[in-house]
Design a protein around this motif. Sequence first.
Motif, PDB file in Angstrom:
ATOM      1  N   TYR A 118     -27.684 -38.310  -4.243  1.00  0.00           N
ATOM      2  CA  TYR A 118     -28.339 -38.323  -2.928  1.00  0.00           C
ATOM      3  C   TYR A 118     -27.937 -37.095  -2.100  1.00  0.00           C
ATOM      4  O   TYR A 118     -28.778 -36.408  -1.513  1.00  0.00           O
ATOM      5  N   VAL A 119     -26.626 -36.869  -2.040  1.00  0.00           N
ATOM      6  CA  VAL A 119     -26.131 -35.761  -1.218  1.00  0.00           C
ATOM      7  C   VAL A 119     -26.657 -34.422  -1.743  1.00  0.00           C
ATOM      8  O   VAL A 119     -27.175 -33.582  -0.983  1.00  0.00           O
ATOM      9  N   MET A 120     -26.539 -34.207  -3.058  1.00  0.00           N
ATOM     10  CA  MET A 120     -26.949 -32.930  -3.636  1.00  0.00           C
ATOM     11  C   MET A 120     -28.457 -32.715  -3.482  1.00  0.00           C
ATOM     12  O   MET A 120     -28.907 -31.632  -3.088  1.00  0.00           O
ATOM     13  N   ALA A 121     -29.249 -33.757  -3.777  1.00  0.00           N
ATOM     14  CA  ALA A 121     -30.703 -33.622  -3.715  1.00  0.00           C
ATOM     15  C   ALA A 121     -31.175 -33.344  -2.292  1.00  0.00           C
ATOM     16  O   ALA A 121     -32.047 -32.489  -2.059  1.00  0.00           O
ATOM     17  N   ASN A 122     -30.597 -34.040  -1.308  1.00  0.00           N
ATOM     18  CA  ASN A 122     -31.013 -33.848   0.084  1.00  0.00           C
ATOM     19  C   ASN A 122     -30.587 -32.479   0.614  1.00  0.00           C
ATOM     20  O   ASN A 122     -31.354 -31.807   1.318  1.00  0.00           O
ATOM     21  N   LEU A 123     -29.367 -32.053   0.281  1.00  0.00           N
ATOM     22  CA  LEU A 123     -28.912 -30.753   0.741  1.00  0.00           C
ATOM     23  C   LEU A 123     -29.768 -29.630   0.176  1.00  0.00           C
ATOM     24  O   LEU A 123     -30.151 -28.688   0.897  1.00  0.00           O
ATOM     25  N   ILE A 124     -30.092 -29.717  -1.110  1.00  0.00           N
ATOM     26  CA  ILE A 124     -30.915 -28.672  -1.725  1.00  0.00           C
ATOM     27  C   ILE A 124     -32.317 -28.670  -1.118  1.00  0.00           C
ATOM     28  O   ILE A 124     -32.884 -27.609  -0.829  1.00  0.00           O
ATOM     29  N   PHE A 125     -32.879 -29.867  -0.915  1.00  0.00           N
ATOM     30  CA  PHE A 125     -34.237 -29.946  -0.364  1.00  0.00           C
ATOM     31  C   PHE A 125     -34.278 -29.388   1.066  1.00  0.00           C
ATOM     32  O   PHE A 125     -35.185 -28.609   1.421  1.00  0.00           O
ATOM     33  N   ILE A 126     -33.301 -29.754   1.900  1.00  0.00           N
ATOM     34  CA  ILE A 126     -33.281 -29.266   3.290  1.00  0.00           C
ATOM     35  C   ILE A 126     -33.073 -27.752   3.321  1.00  0.00           C
ATOM     36  O   ILE A 126     -33.748 -27.031   4.074  1.00  0.00           O
ATOM     37  N   ALA A 127     -32.149 -27.258   2.492  1.00  0.00           N
ATOM     38  CA  ALA A 127     -31.899 -25.811   2.457  1.00  0.00           C
ATOM     39  C   ALA A 127     -33.130 -25.044   1.994  1.00  0.00           C
ATOM     40  O   ALA A 127     -33.492 -23.994   2.559  1.00  0.00           O
ATOM     41  N   GLN A 128     -33.788 -25.578   0.950  1.00  0.00           N
ATOM     42  CA  GLN A 128     -35.000 -24.911   0.464  1.00  0.00           C
ATOM     43  C   GLN A 128     -36.101 -24.935   1.517  1.00  0.00           C
ATOM     44  O   GLN A 128     -36.813 -23.934   1.707  1.00  0.00           O
ATOM     45  N   SER A 129     -36.255 -26.054   2.221  1.00  0.00           N
ATOM     46  CA  SER A 129     -37.287 -26.142   3.256  1.00  0.00           C
ATOM     47  C   SER A 129     -37.030 -25.135   4.367  1.00  0.00           C
ATOM     48  O   SER A 129     -37.950 -24.426   4.809  1.00  0.00           O
ATOM     49  N   MET A 130     -35.784 -25.029   4.817  1.00  0.00           N
ATOM     50  CA  MET A 130     -35.466 -24.083   5.890  1.00  0.00           C
ATOM     51  C   MET A 130     -35.682 -22.643   5.425  1.00  0.00           C
ATOM     52  O   MET A 130     -36.202 -21.808   6.185  1.00  0.00           O
ATOM     53  N   LEU A 131     -35.313 -22.340   4.186  1.00  0.00           N
ATOM     54  CA  LEU A 131     -35.498 -20.990   3.664  1.00  0.00           C
ATOM     55  C   LEU A 131     -36.978 -20.633   3.572  1.00  0.00           C
ATOM     56  O   LEU A 131     -37.388 -19.530   3.983  1.00  0.00           O
ATOM     57  N   LEU A 132     -37.780 -21.557   3.067  1.00  0.00           N
ATOM     58  CA  LEU A 132     -39.218 -21.285   2.935  1.00  0.00           C
ATOM     59  C   LEU A 132     -39.893 -21.156   4.294  1.00  0.00           C
ATOM     60  O   LEU A 132     -40.770 -20.303   4.480  1.00  0.00           O
ATOM     61  N   LEU A 133     -39.488 -22.001   5.250  1.00  0.00           N
ATOM     62  CA  LEU A 133     -40.058 -21.885   6.600  1.00  0.00           C
ATOM     63  C   LEU A 133     -39.665 -20.564   7.247  1.00  0.00           C
ATOM     64  O   LEU A 133     -40.471 -19.943   7.957  1.00  0.00           O
ATOM     65  N   HIS A 134     -38.436 -20.126   7.008  1.00  0.00           N
ATOM     66  CA  HIS A 134     -38.005 -18.838   7.554  1.00  0.00           C
ATOM     67  C   HIS A 134     -38.789 -17.688   6.913  1.00  0.00           C
ATOM     68  O   HIS A 134     -39.198 -16.740   7.613  1.00  0.00           O
ATOM     69  N   MET A 135     -39.011 -17.765   5.607  1.00  0.00           N
ATOM     70  CA  MET A 135     -39.813 -16.744   4.928  1.00  0.00           C
ATOM     71  C   MET A 135     -41.239 -16.723   5.454  1.00  0.00           C
ATOM     72  O   MET A 135     -41.846 -15.653   5.611  1.00  0.00           O
ATOM     73  N   ARG A 136     -41.775 -17.909   5.738  1.00  0.00           N
ATOM     74  CA  ARG A 136     -43.118 -17.982   6.300  1.00  0.00           C
ATOM     75  C   ARG A 136     -43.169 -17.311   7.672  1.00  0.00           C
ATOM     76  O   ARG A 136     -44.114 -16.562   7.973  1.00  0.00           O
ATOM     77  N   GLN A 137     -42.135 -17.546   8.498  1.00  0.00           N
ATOM     78  CA  GLN A 137     -42.102 -16.926   9.818  1.00  0.00           C
ATOM     79  C   GLN A 137     -41.990 -15.410   9.704  1.00  0.00           C
ATOM     80  O   GLN A 137     -42.620 -14.660  10.469  1.00  0.00           O
ATOM     81  N   ILE A 138     -41.215 -14.922   8.741  1.00  0.00           N
ATOM     82  CA  ILE A 138     -41.085 -13.482   8.522  1.00  0.00           C
ATOM     83  C   ILE A 138     -42.425 -12.878   8.131  1.00  0.00           C
ATOM     84  O   ILE A 138     -42.822 -11.802   8.620  1.00  0.00           O
ATOM     85  N   ASP A 139     -43.156 -13.563   7.232  1.00  0.00           N
ATOM     86  CA  ASP A 139     -44.469 -13.070   6.824  1.00  0.00           C
ATOM     87  C   ASP A 139     -45.433 -13.028   8.006  1.00  0.00           C
ATOM     88  O   ASP A 139     -46.202 -12.067   8.155  1.00  0.00           O
ATOM     89  N   GLN A 140     -45.399 -14.057   8.838  1.00  0.00           N
ATOM     90  CA  GLN A 140     -46.271 -14.070  10.007  1.00  0.00           C
ATOM     91  C   GLN A 140     -45.915 -12.942  10.978  1.00  0.00           C
ATOM     92  O   GLN A 140     -46.811 -12.277  11.520  1.00  0.00           O
ATOM     93  N   ASN A 141     -44.613 -12.713  11.174  1.00  0.00           N
ATOM     94  CA  ASN A 141     -44.199 -11.616  12.054  1.00  0.00           C
ATOM     95  C   ASN A 141     -44.629 -10.272  11.494  1.00  0.00           C
ATOM     96  O   ASN A 141     -45.053  -9.386  12.247  1.00  0.00           O
ATOM     97  N   ARG A 142     -44.532 -10.113  10.184  1.00  0.00           N
ATOM     98  CA  ARG A 142     -44.959  -8.858   9.574  1.00  0.00           C
ATOM     99  C   ARG A 142     -46.451  -8.641   9.745  1.00  0.00           C
ATOM    100  O   ARG A 142     -46.905  -7.524  10.041  1.00  0.00           O
ATOM    101  N   GLU A 143     -47.229  -9.695   9.576  1.00  0.00           N
ATOM    102  CA  GLU A 143     -48.675  -9.585   9.764  1.00  0.00           C
ATOM    103  C   GLU A 143     -49.007  -9.234  11.210  1.00  0.00           C
ATOM    104  O   GLU A 143     -49.911  -8.429  11.467  1.00  0.00           O
ATOM    105  N   GLU A 144     -48.292  -9.844  12.162  1.00  0.00           N
ATOM    106  CA  GLU A 144     -48.536  -9.522  13.572  1.00  0.00           C
ATOM    107  C   GLU A 144     -48.174  -8.072  13.870  1.00  0.00           C
ATOM    108  O   GLU A 144     -48.897  -7.383  14.604  1.00  0.00           O
ATOM    109  N   VAL A 145     -47.063  -7.598  13.287  1.00  0.00           N
ATOM    110  CA  VAL A 145     -46.670  -6.198  13.496  1.00  0.00           C
ATOM    111  C   VAL A 145     -47.711  -5.255  12.904  1.00  0.00           C
ATOM    112  O   VAL A 145     -48.080  -4.240  13.521  1.00  0.00           O
ATOM    113  N   GLU A 146     -48.199  -5.577  11.706  1.00  0.00           N
ATOM    114  CA  GLU A 146     -49.231  -4.735  11.094  1.00  0.00           C
ATOM    115  C   GLU A 146     -50.505  -4.740  11.923  1.00  0.00           C
ATOM    116  O   GLU A 146     -51.163  -3.700  12.076  1.00  0.00           O
TER     117      GLU A 146
END
Length: 373
Positions: A118-146
Motif C-alpha cells: 500500500y505504502v509503496m504503490a501510493n507513494l509511487i502513484f502520487i510522485a508520478q502524478s505530481m511529476l507528470l502534472l509539473h511536466m504538463r505545466q512546463i509544456d504549457q508555459n513553453r507554448e505560452e512563451v513561444e
Amino acid sequence: MTPLLLISRYALILVPAVASMYLQKYSAYGTYVFFILLLVWIAELRRITRLKSAWMLLLEIGFGAWLSYQYDGILFMLFYSTLLSYVHYVNKHLCYYFISIQLLLLNLSLHGQPASYYVMANLIFIAQSMLLLHMRQIDQNREEVELLYDQLRRQHYELDEARMQLMDYAKQVENIAQTDERNRISRDIHDDLGHKLIRLKMMMEASLRILPTQQSKGLEMLTSVKDQLTESMELLRTTVRRLKPDEDSLQTYSLERLIADLTKENGIAIEVQITGMPYVLYPSLAFILYRNAQEAITNAIRHGSASKVDIQLTYDPKQITMCVSNNGNLPAASSAKGIGMKGMEERSKLIGGQLFVTLKGYYSVTTVLPTYR
C-alpha cells in the motif's frame, strides 16, 4: 505522445505482467495472458484511433484495476501505465478527477496485500502524478512563451514596416514640397519676368524701326528699355535669393553652431573628428544628431563637471555614428536614466537607430542612425 513515453507506457504493462507470472501461481496462464493482451489492445486502440473519450479511459482504468485485484503480484503498476496516457492530453479539471478515481481503485485493488505494498504503490502513484502534472505545466508555459515570442516578432515586423512607410512618406512629402516650390517659382518667373522680357523685346524692335527717322523718340524708348531691364534684373535677383534660405535657417541644427555656442557660453573645449566621406543628411537625421549632442554635452557639464568633450562622427554608406565622450566624473553604473537620456533613446529608435552608453575610462554616448541613402 513521445517515443520515450510510449515505450514507458507499454513497459509498465508487460514488465509487471511477466514478473507477476513468476511471483504468483495462476490456475490458467492462458487466460491470464489473454487478459494482459486485451489490456494492451485497449491501450493501443486508444492511441491509434480517435477513441480518446472519457468512457474509453474509464474502461482501461477499470479493467486494469480488475486485473490487479484478480491476479495480485505487482500488477498495480498497470495504473502507472494508464496515468502516462492521459495527464498531458485530458482537460486539467478532468485530469484531477481521473487521478482521484485511479488512486481510489488502486487502494481497492490492493485489498489483502501487505501494508508495504500500500505504502509503496501510493507513494509511487502520487510522485508520478505530481511529476507528470509539473511536466504538463512546463509544456504549457513553453507554448505560452513561444506564442508571446511569435506575437512580439510579428509586432516587430509590423513596427519595421510602419517605420519604413513613415520614411517613404517623409520622402514623398519632401518631394511634393520641392515640386510645389519649383512650380511656384516657375509661375513667378513666367508671369513677371517672362512678360516683362517679351514687352522689352517688342519695345526694342519698335525703337530699332523708328531710330533712323525719329532719333529722339528711339532714344527715349531705349532709355525706357534700359530702366525696365534694371527692374527685371532686380526681380531675378530677388527670385534667386528666395531660393536660398538665410544662413540662420541653414544653421539652426548645425553641430558647428552648437559647438560655437556652448564653447562661448560655458568655456568648455570641444573637439570634432570626422571619419569617412561626409554626405548630406536628411533634416530629421541632422535634428536627432543635434539634439543628442546637445543633451550629451549638457549632461557632461552639469553632472560630470567635464572640461573637455570629444565628438567623433563616422560616415558609413548605410549609417552615421556619433560618439560624444567627456573627461568628467563617471556616474554610478546603477544610476537611473533621466528624462534627457530617455529622450535621446526615443529619438534614435523612432527612425530605427540605437543609443549606447559606455563607462570605460570616459563617459561616452554613441548614437547610430540609418541613413537610407
